[in-house]
Design a protein around this motif. Structure first.
Motif, PDB file in Angstrom:
ATOM      1  N   ASP A   1     -85.554  42.750  32.017  1.00  0.00           N
ATOM      2  CA  ASP A   1     -85.473  44.243  31.654  1.00  0.00           C
ATOM      3  C   ASP A   1     -85.598  45.124  33.018  1.00  0.00           C
ATOM      4  OD1 ASP A   1     -85.804  43.384  29.304  1.00  0.00           O
ATOM      5  OD2 ASP A   1     -87.816  43.399  29.003  1.00  0.00           O
TER       6      ASP A   1
ATOM      7  N   TYR B   1     -94.826  42.454  25.713  1.00  0.00           N
ATOM      8  CA  TYR B   1     -94.367  43.323  24.687  1.00  0.00           C
ATOM      9  C   TYR B   1     -93.066  42.757  24.112  1.00  0.00           C
ATOM     10  CZ  TYR B   1     -91.132  44.702  28.308  1.00  0.00           C
ATOM     11  OH  TYR B   1     -89.946  44.691  29.407  1.00  0.00           O
TER      12      TYR B   1
ATOM     13  N   ASP C   1     -91.844  42.120  16.352  1.00  0.00           N
ATOM     14  CA  ASP C   1     -91.385  42.324  17.682  1.00  0.00           C
ATOM     15  C   ASP C   1     -91.924  43.686  17.829  1.00  0.00           C
ATOM     16  OD1 ASP C   1     -89.498  43.833  19.838  1.00  0.00           O
ATOM     17  OD2 ASP C   1     -89.690  41.649  20.187  1.00  0.00           O
TER      18      ASP C   1
ATOM     19  N   SER D   1     -91.572  45.833  20.190  1.00  0.00           N
ATOM     20  CA  SER D   1     -90.640  47.002  20.596  1.00  0.00           C
ATOM     21  C   SER D   1     -89.848  47.739  19.469  1.00  0.00           C
ATOM     22  CB  SER D   1     -89.705  46.528  21.791  1.00  0.00           C
ATOM     23  OG  SER D   1     -88.747  45.434  21.074  1.00  0.00           O
TER      24      SER D   1
ATOM     25  N   SER E   1     -83.971  42.532  22.325  1.00  0.00           N
ATOM     26  CA  SER E   1     -83.603  42.920  23.492  1.00  0.00           C
ATOM     27  C   SER E   1     -82.577  44.044  23.720  1.00  0.00           C
ATOM     28  CB  SER E   1     -83.593  41.767  24.537  1.00  0.00           C
ATOM     29  OG  SER E   1     -82.319  40.989  24.196  1.00  0.00           O
TER      30      SER E   1
ATOM     31  N   GLN F   1     -82.714  48.317  24.175  1.00  0.00           N
ATOM     32  CA  GLN F   1     -82.529  49.113  25.419  1.00  0.00           C
ATOM     33  C   GLN F   1     -81.189  49.209  25.906  1.00  0.00           C
ATOM     34  OE1 GLN F   1     -85.475  46.632  27.591  1.00  0.00           O
ATOM     35  NE2 GLN F   1     -83.914  47.002  29.050  1.00  0.00           N
TER      36      GLN F   1
END
Length: 1789
Positions: free
Chosen positions: A782, A849, A1587, A1589, A1628, A1631
């Motif tokens: 990340d 997270y 999740d 996020s 993922s 982002q």
């Protein structure tokens, strides 16, 4: 032999030699002066710990010792997956202390006690050491007569030693022991500890109090003075202990090609190396110091006195340890007071010896040569040097992150005779340290427990040094105080720290020494001495140091040459040579583009120009090293500010050196620099700076080729580089992903990479293993720019669905497969520690997270339901609800995930419970006749109760994990009843009517077996102590059953022969049976001789004639025969087969026909097991053996055949046991079943037509008269097992098993017009039901555990058909089946066939809990009880079928391997027992698959077909924890919340809901769908994903304030991205999408406005890399089954949008022409500079010098038309748009 070398080198090479030569002594500068950072007054924390504990023990001595050590010393070699308390403590960077007093050791960390050790006798010496393959460091403690060794976990091993051992020392491969000569006594003084800390310090003197009064000191060195001198030739003076399980070995010394035992007892060790095998010693007699290298050599050299058994073991050792002397120095009257390793100024290791009498520190240069992967060590005396010193210690100050080989780069802190404290890097003095003028009141240290420091007067002097650990040291002053001081304060600025480390790693040693002079000298950059410096001031100081180097480059020193080399450089010959060749060299430099050799200024001549060039080379190397840091910072999203600061410094360096390409590189990244940085004079340098983004892009588009490897900076390719390790990892991942190969320790791309263990079959899988090996987790992923992370996320996504099964747990967490990670860790940890260690490990491998590792819990609603049901069950069906029934642990989280709210397991528990009285239905007022009825009913129920343990054993198989410190409990077997109508009054069986003990004997045995089978296999090795602990004083059937269960789990291997004999000597029948079968199961297929002898003792027929007569029950003989088959399974052992063949046809002792048949069947099974599946093997005796078996089956006459193998011996005849035959004819009623079974197993799956043709089914009325119907069933089963591949789950296949005569006979049973004999009808019907039952059993075996739908439907249909024939229960018309069977066959036969079919059905559906099958079994159980026809065999089948259907609580199933089929055939043998005293059972998964739309798939290959399922000690069993972890996909609900899957359908309409929700979130009052039943985005996301996020982003989407601030298009984009991430289970990517989208938005906003939105153009490089990834996927360079993980259309739209923004306007064209012509940047605003930089970056336009050189080449060709083709050839990486613009510029000029 000498080797001569000739040297031919040019002036260029000469200059390189100049750089690396000793001529590079910088201009004299006054050394820097620094103040010590005093942390506080020092006192061993052990004293504080003792004070806190209270008064020390009475037997403790006043003397104590301590030593401080680096925690790295005690850390495990690989502690990635062992995050226990010890490892966590060892990661604490504070100094660790070992405090020793008497027999106690205190290990403290900072100001807390970590561990305490108490030993039986006083400690003589202690040190840390590593041995063999042990991962942990070992604390070795020497005592008188023993050596105690602790690991960091606290486990202890004590090794007895001779009292002559006086010291211990650590070596890389073991522990060095030094002993005194035999006959000499050792007198240890009041304290004789010596505590070396692995080379970091020498002998520690004793402390009685903090002032260290000299009259109380008694060091280890003085202890030697108490030795009585003597000589001995029979023992070695030095021994090596290299393994805890081996004896210490003698050590040899190599002298003149011979190995002599080292017997010089005067050669006493004073120091050893823990990572380099070196030893320093001192000989007091010879007054000589020696340095030795320890080597492991082969025994090809002659060993002197090898015959001495006291020194060398019998025979020649294959390898021995040898000391080879590499240096000796004479003349010292005392031993060196300090020996340690340090690093010279040219990065070579030096051995430092401190001689107090001479007040000097002697440094010996250590030379290393690597030959055939072995490192050879030697000392070069002529290159030694010395400095004045009265104290010295190794410290890590100037290069804290640099390693030289295995060791860190070590400096020297020296106390000069004038009491001046100096820091040396090699022999170069860097600075002087002073105590602060007044310390004032100190503060408690964060590292150690210090007292407050008192004020120190100005006249205090430093008189000693001690306890050096890294950059910390204890300083002794002349007032007896000791202070803990820090020599280096790591900069608060991470950028300054990284830059200094990069220069330390990237510069050559001589160049870095120059840099250190500037950094540590008395200049303006004294930030290292300032305690209150800020981050900015530290960076500014570093920049000032670099600029000082630039200024120094322009000032030429005029020093007198000090060496011959300098004299040569200053000679007239060299000046003239340089004048002649300077222009030639300059041209060659320009042509070859050699790095570091560019000269941009003219008028260079003589020595001044040479030295100036050297400084330029120093700055050029510094530029390259710092540039590598610059490129590395681009890969970290959190280091943007540091990147900009470093760009400014690099611009200044590049400008000074005239490196125009470098300057252009930085201005392109930061266009704002074009105003402040302007190029001076024109540069002739063509050196192109390394661009990491460009390298990664080329790697994706063109693969990993050697050209890419040549472009990498040296500091990145350097092994052990830490400052650019981040970049090295990314380059290695891209290299592997694009096809790089591993060559030695490096990849073909030139970088090294650690790859975790595990199999791989694609580049993506190898990349994932590399990420794990480099500890590159989700947090690191990340931190990367989104475009850089895309290819790595692509690799993870591709491997996510079906990764290899042998990967480490960290790899599965990286993939997002925590289910597989939990299963993997279950094998590494004991079950008791699984939960805590698993969570700790996985948290360390993932980010908080991104982690979805919450414990699996049952929802409250389900818990409540189960609780209520259990309460209801206890109230109505039991008396004591707390009574254990052996099934209390069956309800696990996995069971609930499997069955949800379904109460099947509760019902199974009720049906199989035998620990509670059963209910008897009677009247309220019983009469005498009612009591008789109660006893009769209770007797019928007792038949059922005694059969329940068989089913319960299967149901609870491997479901509990007992503690080996607890006694094992067996649930009770209760045969009593209760009367619900009479307040649950208890009724017992009348002992006067029934023999209760005889009834319960074998059921109690089976009950104990069922209890033992509950133990989960392979939870850890069951100890012999635990088995003996559970052994009763008097033998009983319960312990006998437990022995059998432990044997089936493979745990009886821990029993010794003595234990086995003691069990057999008890002469307890049940115990003997259980032990024999258990031992055979534990040693299954091993043919273990000792166990074989134990078994053959119980087969009297095989005893020799000289053996005494034994009266053994037939049951023991039968069990022994079966055990022999298990022990020799699959071996085809000829003698064993001969024995068993004879036993099939042999009459056992006694005349009981049933015992005779059981003995023969057992021998048949045993013979089949020994030759399991090997009937087709070409054994010479096989034909004869098969013929004999068919004689047993068909009953033909046996003639007097004599063969070598099969003839009975005279010993056998002398035993008086005959063949089972009447006269000369075999008794087939007894011998045939065993022979049929033996043939079936011998030719299992062989498809042998020959055997099947001889094993026929009767085809005529005559044949049917001579073959029993139940034997026909056995023949059908045997034929089908042999023709395994032809079994098919269809009615046609079953009908094909039935002869035509039987089909015709049963076709019209109810048709009275058909004229057929009544006897023939009975024969045909008997044959029909047995053939059908045999075919159904064959189907059950063929499809065991497969849950095959066709087999299930077929078997269920036949079961219901037979059930209707017994008693009509269904109105379904079975038109294809014959009717009226019950008229011609007895009910018992029909019931046996029915229940065998049902048992076969449960075998097919094993572990599934199939509801339809379960209902059928429950009906049969109740029906038998109501009808009163329930005998033991029928109840046993029902119980066993229920257990099979829910095998292991529904978590296990059966295998179809040969071994498993054999065991199942024993279970399904179609002869049901008539009572509880008849017993047989056993069970055994080939592949487990997790499939379906809700969960991520798993495929677990367990064991090959020919291996048993549970093998003793096997740690590869994926179910040794009893749990298979699964992970639910996003968008699907669990089976508990959504049993039928209807809720998951909402995900299909999710995009519609998003459309509504966006409006509702923006203005809910205006939407008609915003009522109470409306669904928000947050609710919808939380339904399908846990999740964090995604949920947090969904909450943001619902935030009204956010919707008000953002554009509608952006809101819609966010909702679409959210749907994309949820539907494809890729959280993922959220982002990634947002980062790329906002990048384009920022660029567009800057183009349209006059304000500066972004100050750099790095986001454009990141976007280019994302597009390169997409192109690599489309070209097929990155393989995937589902395309790019980011939508290609989205990436294509980004490309189009950028090209629209960069569409050449007139202003941009003008700026581009000026750049191409003059290399100048716009002067009219930063915006135009930014646009130009974007254009150059996006279209990959080279720097101005490269373009000019290209255009010059084209102009020479005189091309009048378009030069685009040639430009494309010369500038291959440049975009066609830019090529056309360059072409236009070329034509216009």
């Amino acid at each position: 032999m000498r080797t001569y070398f000739s040297f031919h080198f040019s002036l260029t090479q000469l200059k390189l030699l100049i750089v690396s030569s000793t001529q590079l002594t910088p201009q004299k500068m006054s050394i820097g002066v620094r103040q010590l950072t005093v942390l506080g007054e020092f006192k061993p924390f052990g004293l504080i710990a003792e004070a806190l504990d209270g008064k020390p023990p009475d037997n403790s001595t006043d003397n104590y010792d301590y030593f401080l050590f680096d925690p790295e010393i005690a850390r495990q070699r690989d502690d990635n997956f062992c995050n226990d308390a010890s490892v966590a403590a060892l990661s604490d960077r504070r100094d660790h202390e070992l405090f020793i007093r008497g027999n106690r050791i205190i290990w403290s960390i900072g100001s807390r006690v970590f561990k305490r050790f108490t030993l039986p006798s006083p400690v003589i010496m202690a040190c840390w050491c590593r041995m063999g393959d042990i991962f942990e460091a070992l604390l070795c403690v020497l005592q008188i007569g023993s050596l105690t060794i602790y690991n960091t976990s606290g486990e202890v091993v004590s090794i007895p030693l001779p009292c002559s051992i006086i010291s211990i020392w650590s070596l890389p491969f073991g522990l060095l022991l030094q002993q005194v000569a035999e006959g000499n006594s050792v007198t240890h003084g009041p304290f004789s500890y010596s505590s070396p800390s692995l080379g970091s310090r020498d002998i520690i003197h004793n402390r009685t109090e903090i002032r260290h009064s000299t009259q109380h000191n008694f060091s280890f060195l003085t202890a030697y003075d108490h030795l009585i001198e003597g000589e001995s030739s029979s023992i070695s003076s030095h021994l090596i202990l290299k393994d805890l399980l081996e004896e210490p070995q003698s050590i040899c010394i190599e002298e003149r090609g011979k190995l002599n035992i080292m017997r010089d007892f005067d050669e006493r060790t004073i120091w050893t190396g823990d990572q380099i095998p070196l030893m320093a010693s001192y000989n007091k007699v010879k007054m000589q110091h020696s340095v030795w290298v320890a080597e492991v050599i082969n025994s090809s050299l002659e060993v002197e006195n090898a015959s001495l058994s006291a020194t060398v073991p019998a025979g020649v050792l294959p390898k021995c340890f040898c000391f080879r002397r590499i240096w000796q120095g004479k003349g010292a009257h005392t031993a060196a007071s300090k020996v340690f390793l340090a690093t010279d100024d040219d990065a070579a290791h030096v051995i430092c010896l401190l001689f107090l009498e001479q007040k000097k520190l002697l440094s010996l240069r250590l030379q290393t040569v690597e030959i055939n992967n072995e490192i050879l060590y030697d000392v070069k005396p002529d290159m030694s040097w010395s400095i004045p010193a009265i104290a010295a210690a190794p410290v890590i100050v100037t290069r804290p992150r640099v390693k030289v080989g295995l060791l860190p780069y070590t400096d020297i802190i020296v106390l000069a005779p004038e009491n001046i404290l100096l820091l040396y890097s090699g022999k170069q003095c860097l600075c002087r340290y002073l105590l602060p003028p007044c310390l004032g009141k100190g503060r408690p240290s964060h590292n150690l427990g210090f007292l407050e420091a008192a004020s120190i007067s100005h006249d205090l002097k430093i008189v000693g040094l001690a306890d050096a650990v890294e950059a910390h040291i204890n300083v002794k002053v002349n007032n007896w105080q000791m202070f803990r001081c820090a020599l280096r304060r790591s900069p608060s600025s991470s950028l300054a720290n990284d830059s200094i480390s990069a220069l330390a790693e990237g510069l050559s040693p001589s160049f870095y020494n120059h840099f250190l002079v500037f950094l540590w000298g008395d200049g303006d950059s004294g930030y290292l001495s300032e305690g209150n410096s800020t981050v900015d001031s530290e960076w500014n100081s570093f920049c000032d140091t670099i600029m000082q180097m630039c200024k120094k480059s322009s000032v030429v020193s005029q020093e007198i040459p000090k060496s011959s080399w300098e004299f040569l450089l200053n000679s007239k010959f060299h000046k003239n040579y340089f004048k002649i060749n300077s222009m030639i060299e300059l041209a060659s430099i320009t042509a070859l583009d050699k790095p570091g050799l560019d000269f941009t200024r003219s008028n260079i001549d003589g020595t001044k120009s040479s030295e100036k060039s050297i400084y330029s080379d120093l700055l050029m190397e510094s530029l390259d090293s710092l540039h590598a840091v610059y490129e590395s910072l681009k890969m970290d999203n959190l280091r943007g500010r540091d990147l900009e600061l470093l760009a400014i410094l690099l611009c200044n360096i590049a400008k000074f050196l005239g490196e125009e390409c470098y300057l252009d590189h930085y201005v392109r990244d930061f266009p704002v620099l074009c105003k402040t940085v302007r190029m001076g004079a024109k540069s002739l340098s063509r050196k192109t700076p390394f661009s990491l983004f460009r390298w990664l892009e080329n790697c994706l588009l063109h693969g990993c080729n050697p050209d890419n490897a040549n472009n990498l900076p040296l500091v990145i390719c350097k092994d052990g580089s830490s400052v650019v390790g981040w970049t090295r990892k990314i380059i290695s991942f891209y290299s592997l992903l694009c096809g790089a190969k591993l060559i030695g320790k490096k990849l073909s791309s030139g970088v090294s990479c650690n790859i975790a263990s595990g199999s791989f079959c694609s580049n993506e899988e190898l990349t994932v293993l590399a990420m794990v090996g480099e500890k590159f987790g989700l947090k690191e992923l990340d931190s990367l720019p989104s475009g850089v992370s895309l290819p790595l996320r692509h690799a993870l996504d591709k491997c996510r669905e079906s990764p290899p099964a042998d990967w480490p747990a960290a790899a599965y967490v990286l993939l997002g497969r925590e289910d597989l990670a939990l299963s993997c860790l279950a094998h590494l940890c004991k079950f008791k520690e699984l939960e805590t260690q698993t969570n700790m490990n996985l948290v360390s491998m993932s980010t908080p997270y991104m982690l979805h590792l919450h414990p699996v819990t049952i929802p409250s609603t389900v818990s409540d339901t189960i609780g209520l049901e259990s309460t209801r069950l206890e109230d109505t069906d039991s008396i004591d609800g707390s009574m254990a029934d052996g099934m209390e642990n069956i309800f696990s989280c996995c069971n609930q995930l499997r069955y949800g709210r379904d109460l099947r397991l509760n019902e199974v528990r009720r049906l199989l419970c035998s620990a509670r009285p059963v209910a008897i239905q009677t009247s309220v007022n019983p009469s005498a006749s009612d009591q008789e009825l109660q006893q009769a009913q209770l007797w019928q129920l007792a038949q059922r109760t005694t059969a329940l343990p068989l089913g319960r054993g299967a149901f609870t198989l491997a479901t509990i994990y007992t503690l080996l410190t607890e006694a094992f409990t067996v649930p009770k077997l209760v045969l009593a009843g209760r009367l619900p109508a009479q307040q649950n009054a208890t009724v017992n069986l009348d002992p006067n009517i029934r023999n209760i003990q005889e009834l319960k004997s074998w059921p109690e045995f089976h009950n104990a077996v069922a209890a033992g089978l509950r133990l989960a296999p392979l939870q850890g090795k069951v100890s012999r102590t635990w088995i003996v602990y559970n052994k009763p004083e008097e033998p009983n059937v319960v312990h006998a059953g437990l022995l059998l269960a432990l044997g089936l789990h493979g745990f009886l291997r821990v029993l010794t022969i003595t234990d086995i004999y003691q069990y057999f000597s008890q002469e307890h029948e049940s115990t003997t049976v259980g032990l024999m079968l258990g031992l055979a199961a534990s040693y299954r297929g091993t043919m273990q001789p000792a166990i074989s002898k134990c078994l053959y003792v119980h087969i009297p027929a095989q005893h020799p004639s000289s053996f005494p007569e034994l009266e053994l029950p037939t049951l023991l003989q039968t069990a022994a025969l079966m055990s022999v088959g298990l022990l020799f399974e699959g071996s085809a052992h000829p003698q064993t087969m001969q024995t068993l063949l004879g036993e099939i046809g042999r009459r056992s002792g006694g005349d009981n026909v049933l015992e005779r048949e059981g003995y023969s069947v057992s021998a048949g099974f045993s013979l089949g097991l020994v030759a399991l599946g090997r009937g087709e093997d070409a054994f010479g005796f096989m034909d004869t053996l098969v013929d004999r078996l068919f004689q047993y089956i068909c009953g033909k006459e046996i003639r007097n055949e004599r063969s070598l193998l099969l003839a009975a011996s005279m010993d056998e005849h002398s035993r008086g046991t005959g063949q089972m035959m009447d006269g000369t004819t075999v008794n087939v009623d007894v011998a045939a079943p065993g022979a049929i079974i033996a043939l079936a197993l011998m030719f299992l799956k062989s498809e042998s037509e020959v055997i099947v043709s001889r094993l026929t089914i009767p085809q005529t009325r005559f044949d049917f008269q001579y073959v029993r119907p139940d034997f026909i069933m056995l023949r059908v089963i045997a034929r089908n097992l042999i023709m395994w591949g032809r079994i098919h789950p269809s009615k046609d296949w079953i009908q094909s098993q039935i002869p035509e005569i039987v089909k015709n006979g049963v076709k019209d049973l109810r048709d009275d017009t058909v004229d057929i004999d009544e006897m023939d009808l009975e024969t045909f019907v008997q044959a029909y039901v047995n053939i059908v039952a045999g075919a159904c059993i064959s189907l059950g075996l063929r499809f065991a555990g497969t849950k095959d739908a066709s087999a299930q439907e077929l078997l269920y249909e036949y079961a219901v058909y037979f059930l209707n024939e017994i008693k009509p229960v269904s109105t379904t018309s079975w038109n294809t089946f014959p009717k009226g069977l019950s008229q011609y066959v007895d009910r018992g036969t029909l019931e046996i066939c029915l229940h065998l079919i049902v048992l076969s059905l449960s075998v097919v559906m094993a572990g599934s809990g199939h509801l339809q099958t379960f209902r059928l079994l429950r009906f049969l159980r109740n029906q038998s009880s109501v009808d009163g026809h329930a005998n033991y065999g029928i109840q046993m089948v029902v119980s066993l079928a229920i257990g099979f259907l829910f095998l292991g609580g529904g978590m296990k199933t059966f295998s179809t391997s040969n071994s498993s089929i054999a065991a199942l055939l024993i279970t399904l043998y179609p002869r049901l027992p008539t009572g509880p005293n008849d017993n047989r059972c056993h069970l055994q998964l080939k592949t487990v698959k997790v499939c379906g739309p809700r969960y991520w798939p798993q495929v677990i290959e367990l064991v090959p077909d020919d291996e048993p399922w549970w093998s003793f000690g096997d740690r590869n069993d994926p179910f040794n924890s009893g749990v298979l972890h699964v992970k639910r996909k996003v968008g699907a609900c669990s089976y508990v919340d959504d049993p039928i899957g209807c809720q998951s359908l909402l995900s299909r309409a999710m995009h519609k809901m998003f459309g509504l929700t966006s409006l509702r979130a923006g203005n809910p009052s205006n939407n008609s769908n915003s009522g109470p039943g409306a669904v928000t985005v947050e609710q919808l996301v939380s339904t399908f994903s846990s999740d964090p996020s995604l949920i947090a982003f969904a909450q943001l989407c619902c935030d009204l304030s956010w919707n008000g601030r953002s554009h509608v298009d952006f809101q819609e984009f966010c909702l679409q991205v959210l749907f994309e991430c949820i539907s494809k289970d890729r959280p993922s990517l959220l982002q990634i999408y947002l980062s790329l989208y906002t990048t384009i938005g920022s660029l567009a906003e800057q183009v349209s406005s006059s304000n500066i939105v972004v100050s750099d153009s790095l986001s454009l490089s990141n976007l280019k890399l994302a597009l390169s990834y997409n192109e690599a996927v489309l070209r097929g360079r990155l393989t995937t089954a589902r395309g790019s993980i980011v939508q290609s259309i989205f990436l294509g739209s980004l490309r189009k949008r950028v090209e629209e923004l960069l569409n050449c306007s007139e202003a941009l064209k003008t700026d581009l022409c000026n750049y191409l012509n003059f290399g100048s940047w716009p002067n009219d605003g930063v915006k135009n500079s930014a646009l130009l930089s974007w254009y150059l970056q996006w279209f990959s336009v080279p720097a101005t010098p490269t373009i000019k050189a290209t255009m010059d080449k084209i102009k020479l060709k005189n091309i009048s038309l378009s030069a685009v083709p040639l430009l494309c050839l010369l500038l291959p990486g440049t975009h066609i748009n830019a090529i056309e613009e360059i072409n236009q510029f070329l034509l216009s000029s």
